[in-house]
Design an enzyme around this catalytic site. Structure first.
Site, short mmCIF file in Angstrom:
data_model
loop_
_atom_site.label_atom_id
_atom_site.label_comp_id
_atom_site.label_asym_id
_atom_site.label_seq_id
_atom_site.Cartn_x
_atom_site.Cartn_y
_atom_site.Cartn_z
N TRP A 186 -96.70 -111.78 -134.38
CA TRP A 186 -96.24 -112.56 -133.23
C TRP A 186 -97.39 -113.22 -132.46
O TRP A 186 -97.16 -113.76 -131.39
CB TRP A 186 -95.44 -111.67 -132.28
CG TRP A 186 -94.10 -111.29 -132.79
CD1 TRP A 186 -92.92 -111.94 -132.57
CD2 TRP A 186 -93.78 -110.19 -133.65
NE1 TRP A 186 -91.89 -111.31 -133.22
CE2 TRP A 186 -92.38 -110.22 -133.89
CE3 TRP A 186 -94.52 -109.16 -134.23
CZ2 TRP A 186 -91.72 -109.30 -134.69
CZ3 TRP A 186 -93.87 -108.23 -135.03
CH2 TRP A 186 -92.48 -108.30 -135.25
N CYS A 222 -88.35 -112.11 -135.76
CA CYS A 222 -87.02 -111.50 -135.72
C CYS A 222 -85.97 -112.26 -136.52
O CYS A 222 -85.12 -111.66 -137.18
CB CYS A 222 -86.56 -111.31 -134.27
SG CYS A 222 -86.15 -112.83 -133.38
N HIS A 285 -83.55 -113.04 -129.17
CA HIS A 285 -83.81 -112.02 -130.20
C HIS A 285 -82.63 -112.03 -131.16
O HIS A 285 -81.47 -112.09 -130.73
CB HIS A 285 -83.99 -110.64 -129.58
CG HIS A 285 -84.25 -109.57 -130.59
ND1 HIS A 285 -85.23 -109.68 -131.55
CD2 HIS A 285 -83.62 -108.38 -130.83
CE1 HIS A 285 -85.21 -108.60 -132.32
NE2 HIS A 285 -84.25 -107.80 -131.90
N ASP A 308 -80.82 -103.56 -136.38
CA ASP A 308 -81.94 -104.44 -136.04
C ASP A 308 -83.15 -104.05 -136.87
O ASP A 308 -83.67 -102.94 -136.74
CB ASP A 308 -82.25 -104.31 -134.54
CG ASP A 308 -83.17 -105.40 -134.04
OD1 ASP A 308 -83.79 -106.09 -134.89
OD2 ASP A 308 -83.28 -105.58 -132.82
N TYR A 481 -92.10 -116.35 -127.88
CA TYR A 481 -90.67 -116.14 -127.63
C TYR A 481 -90.37 -114.69 -127.25
O TYR A 481 -89.28 -114.38 -126.76
CB TYR A 481 -89.84 -116.59 -128.83
CG TYR A 481 -89.68 -115.58 -129.94
CD1 TYR A 481 -88.52 -114.81 -130.04
CD2 TYR A 481 -90.68 -115.40 -130.89
CE1 TYR A 481 -88.37 -113.89 -131.07
CE2 TYR A 481 -90.52 -114.49 -131.91
CZ TYR A 481 -89.37 -113.74 -132.00
OH TYR A 481 -89.21 -112.82 -133.02
#
Length: 649
Positions: A186, A222, A285, A308, A481
């Site tokens: 990220w 994600c 997300h 997830d 993000y």
């Protein structure tokens, strides 16, 4: 004739990983009471046609079959034939006895059979669906999926339980524990791998994983984790969809709140006063919903379950999450397995802002609890609708996860959850600080295109009959993000006096040359306002974020779209920046049209046009999708798709 079916390294009849059947004559094999059945449906001089039925709770994976034949008159004459082909046992959403049974045919077509879909990104004010080629029927997919299940800690005898299967999938898609499918990153540095923005589908990721001998593929975020999860679940027969939660809370200390701390100058204190609070709000997300019954929960909590695969928090010593019942999340039943408190906070946590206060016993006072920030909008793809140009296929499913914000039902769900979490109770009992007679409103920003200025605007109204002195700070930052601040774009502060019953507007303009050099992935900007009233000690803070609108990637198809005939796809867009785009990459993919490609292209001049053409020969008839994505160091995630109708020669 006896049939033996075996599964796993140590097959066992008592554990359900081995079955021995005596073949009988009949019209159709039927599984009853959890038993296997083998029926001879046709017999002639040279061939025996045998039909086998497995129980609905049969463990999924690669089974081995052996056929044992002999003569009744001479039991010593026995022949054992091992079937060379692998037999893949899958879940069956068409079978009413299966725990993943989905009764609606249109939903089965969408959540099991559809091999091209969308993943939603952008912001809650401007959701943007991005095409993804799931490719669950490609040759490499099922072997890759079975290999990943072998990496999991799920015993073979438990692989008939969709709850445990889904939980295992959420762990093996990321590489945090078992050396799973993909590596998350990220920080914007993808030089030693492939940018998450460059992928257009699951196939190239799975191919790279298998060709490298099971080395995790770089890189994912994600939406990539979620799209890969769809591929895996649908390949196994587990109904699955991607779901995007806009303004998604990441509660790191199990308080059911997202806590942010600011010093006396209005600057955020990263990590809080003791450096251990790293709560955040992700701009969006993406997770997954899988469909199944939940015999391990009270009646009424089956249906959609949240899993997830993005590695965020440990769950039973592994980076995994779910399945958490959507209905349990909606009602605040955080005691139900699995990971329901974490998911509940993602969609319904309250935001707490604390500002440094020398008169407070612990050094901080609470500015406000923003009950309208988290879980602004929850989106998935609509069944039976498909839109290449716009987002008419977007489906807002927020009400499935939470009652309307501020409603009695929503607050009751929060308080119900709070009762089950000790650490949350003290935050929800905080007293209001000071008298509040000055009204503040941060004006939300809707659409800003690249190259346009924007302004931070706060409207203030003194509703008291006395003079009020106000300190205010306005800031704009570029962010990932995930909510992490990267660069300061602009800051303005001031002290002013307001007359009784008066109004005033604060404004801070940010120019393109101030923000363009400092943008990162997704081109997201967060604005923040903090104010303090001297006379009453009233404190207020608010925040908002928005993405800069990017140009679409236009796709045009030339030639006769007939199987085997040459065609050309042309991709184009105009650079909206006053600087060149460097290290440019375009990814193209189309099931039945074009195998996945990731190609480097020439730099794009400032305000210049980008054009790239790709030749292809359609391989399969029917309605097909061509998907493409462009990325560069300065501008990423320019994407587009087009439907192509292919006819037979």
């Amino acid at each position: 004739m006896r049939i033996t079916m075996e599964f796993g390294p140590t097959p066992s009849i008592t554990k359900g990983t081995k079955a021995v059947m005596l073949a009988t004559f009949g019209d159709k094999a039927e599984s009853c009471g959890g038993r296997w059945d083998a029926v001879i449906t046709n017999l002639n001089e040279n061939d025996i046609v045998l039909e086998i039925a497995s129980p609905s709770n049969c463990p999924i994976g690669i089974w081995r079959c052996s056929v044992i034949t002999g003569l009744i008159e001479n039991k010593r004459m026995v022949s054992i034939k091992k079937v060379e082909e692998d037999i893949y046992m899958l879940l069956n959403p068409w079978n009413k006895d299966d725990n993943v049974y989905l009764s609606d045919e249109a939903e089965r077509n969408e959540y099991v059979l559809n091999d091209v879909g969308k993943v939603w990104m952008g912001s809650y004010k401007e959701p943007k669906g991005r095409r993804w080629v799931f490719g669950q029927f490609e040759d490499v997919t099922l072997p890759c999926v079975i290999l990943l299940l072998e990496l999991s800690d799920l015993p073979h005898e438990d692989r008939g339980n969709p709850v445990l299967i889904a939980r295992a999938i959420s762990a093996v898609v990321n590489d945090a524990d078992e050396g799973g499918l993909t590596i998350g990153r990220w920080d914007g540095n993808y030089a030693d791998g492939t940018s998450p923005h460059a992928w257009t589908g699951s196939l190239p990721i799975m191919e790279e994983y298998m060709n490298s001998g099971g080395q995790p593929v770089a890189y994912a975020q994600c939406w990539v984790f979620s799209a890969l999860t769809v591929t895996i679940c649908r390949a196994l027969g587990l109904p699955c969809r991607t779901t995007t939660n806009y303004v998604s809370a990441h509660d790191t200390n199990s308080s059911l709140t997202v806590d942010k701390f600011f010093d006396s100058r209005g600057e955020e204190i990263v990590g809080g006063p003791d450096g251990s609070c790293h709560d955040s709000c992700w701009n969006f997300h993406v997770w997954n919903d899988v469909w199944m019954s939940r015999p391990d929960l009270p009646q009424g909590y089956g249906g959609w379950q949240i899993i997830d695969a993005t590695p965020q928090e440990m769950s039973e010593s592994l980076m995994r999450c779910g399945p958490a019942s959507v209905e349990a999340v909606r009602k605040g039943q955080v005691g139900f397995m699995y990971d329901t408190p974490f998911v509940f906070s993602e969609v319904n946590a309250d935001v707490c802002h604390f500002r440094e206060d020398t008169q407070s016993e612990w050094g901080f006072s609470r500015s406000r609890m923003n009950q309208y920030h988290v879980g602004r909008r929850i989106i998935t793809k609509r069944v039976d609708v498909d839109d290449d140009v716009g987002d008419s296929d977007m489906w807002d499913v927020t009400v499935e996860y939470k009652s309307p914000e501020g409603s009695r039902e929503e607050r009751m769900a929060v308080f119900n959850a709070v009762k089950g979490v000790d650490r949350a109770q003290m935050l929800y009992d905080f007293p209001n600080q000071g008298q509040e007679d000055v009204f503040f409103d941060l004006i939300e920003i809707d659409q800003i295109h690249f190259g346009q200025p924007f302004s931070i605007v706060v409207k203030i109204e003194n509703r008291s009959n006395e003079v009020r002195n106000i300190d205010a700070v306005l800031t704009a930052n570029s962010i990932f993000y995930t909510g992490v601040t990267v660069h300061r774009l602009k800051r303005a502060e001031g002290h002013f006096q307001m007359e009784p019953n008066s109004q005033q507007t604060l404004k801070c303009e940010v120019l393109p040359e101030e923000y363009e050099p400092k943008l990162v992935d997704h081109s997201l900007i967060k604005i923040h306002a903090v104010a303090n009233v001297t006379q009453t000690r009233q404190t207020w803070s608010e925040e908002d974020d928005f993405p800069l609108i990017k140009p679409p990637l236009d796709i045009k198809i030339e030639g006769n779209t007939v199987v085997g005939h040459p065609c050309t796809a042309t991709f184009s867009f105009t650079n909206p920046l006053d600087k060149p785009l460097t290290n440019c990459v375009i990814s193209v993919e189309g099931p039945g049209l074009q195998y996945p490609k990731i190609l480097k292209t020439e730099d794009v001049n400032p305000r210049g046009s980008f054009t790239y053409s790709e030749s292809f020969h359609p391989r399969r008839t029917g309605e097909r999708k061509f998907v493409a994505a462009f990325s560069s160091d300065q501008l990423a995630d320019i994407f587009g798709s087009i439907s192509v109708s292919v006819s037979a020669p």
